[in-house]
Motif scaffolding. Structure first.
Motif, PDB file in Angstrom:
ATOM      1  N   LEU A  11       0.821  -1.209   0.000  1.00 30.56           N
ATOM      2  CA  LEU A  11       0.000   0.000   0.000  1.00 30.56           C
ATOM      3  C   LEU A  11       0.858   1.263   0.000  1.00 30.56           C
ATOM      4  N   ALA A  12       1.986   1.224   0.669  1.00 33.50           N
ATOM      5  CA  ALA A  12       2.885   2.385   0.712  1.00 33.50           C
ATOM      6  C   ALA A  12       3.519   2.668  -0.651  1.00 33.50           C
ATOM      7  N   SER A  13       3.511   1.688  -1.546  1.00 34.58           N
ATOM      8  CA  SER A  13       4.106   1.880  -2.873  1.00 34.58           C
ATOM      9  C   SER A  13       3.138   2.533  -3.859  1.00 34.58           C
ATOM     10  N   LEU A  14       1.925   2.800  -3.439  1.00 34.74           N
ATOM     11  CA  LEU A  14       0.911   3.416  -4.298  1.00 34.74           C
ATOM     12  C   LEU A  14       1.451   4.701  -4.925  1.00 34.74           C
ATOM     13  N   GLY A  15       1.357   4.796  -6.243  1.00 36.21           N
ATOM     14  CA  GLY A  15       1.784   5.990  -6.961  1.00 36.21           C
ATOM     15  C   GLY A  15       3.245   6.051  -7.342  1.00 36.21           C
ATOM     16  N   ARG A  16       4.037   5.091  -6.891  1.00 36.55           N
ATOM     17  CA  ARG A  16       5.483   5.109  -7.176  1.00 36.55           C
ATOM     18  C   ARG A  16       5.786   4.191  -8.359  1.00 36.55           C
ATOM     19  N   GLU A  17       6.479   4.727  -9.351  1.00 38.70           N
ATOM     20  CA  GLU A  17       6.841   3.916 -10.510  1.00 38.70           C
ATOM     21  C   GLU A  17       7.957   2.944 -10.151  1.00 38.70           C
TER      22      GLU A  17
END
Length: 151
Positions: A11-17
């Motif tokens: 969930l913390a990786s949301l939005g990170r390429e």
């Protein structure tokens, strides 16, 4: 390869390429094999002589071949530990902005763009996958892949 340890890191990786992954050459043998499996033997895919004078100057991979490589191309980008099961759930949007000529290489980048709790320890994930073609400014494929991950 990025390893995410459990639901919270995912969930913390949301939005990170993430990526890019490794290059994969798309040879004529792979294109021909896909044509045989799907029954799509259009000349732009399987006839190098005719395709040389066609719109792409060579044979090109089927768009659905490019799309079918998503799991392989993503395999070296992200791994999520702690899952008990993962499922393909569908696709929300798929586009093929650029052809993949035989003999060229492709690779993927991905971005987790949405995550929704679906109960029973599951998350529905929407991952935007961009498949790049070496030497091309336009991607071969952009797809929003919908999966479910259970923890």
């Amino acid at each position: 390869m990025e390893t995410l340890h459990g639901r919270e890191e995912l969930l913390a990786s949301l939005g990170r390429e993430l990526g890019p992954g490794e290059w994969l050459e798309i040879g004529q043998d792979r294109i021909d094999g896909f044509a045989d499996v799907t029954g799509d033997h259009q000349w732009i895919h399987i006839d190098p002589e005719r395709a040389a004078s066609g719109p792409f100057g060579a044979t090109v991979a089927h768009g659905f071949l490019t799309l079918s490589l998503v799991p392989l191309l993503l395999d070296g980008i992200r791994r999520v530990e702690g899952t008990t099961m993962g499922l393909n759930y569908g696709l929300e949007r798929v586009r093929f902005p650029s052809a993949v000529r035989s003999g060229t290489r492709v690779r993927a980048r991905s971005t987790l763009v949405d995550a929704t709790d679906v109960g029973d320890g599951g998350l529905q994930l929407v991952t935007r996958v961009t498949i790049e073609v070496e030497g091309s400014e336009k991607p071969a494929c952009v797809a929003d892949l919908v999966t479910r991950a259970y923890f």
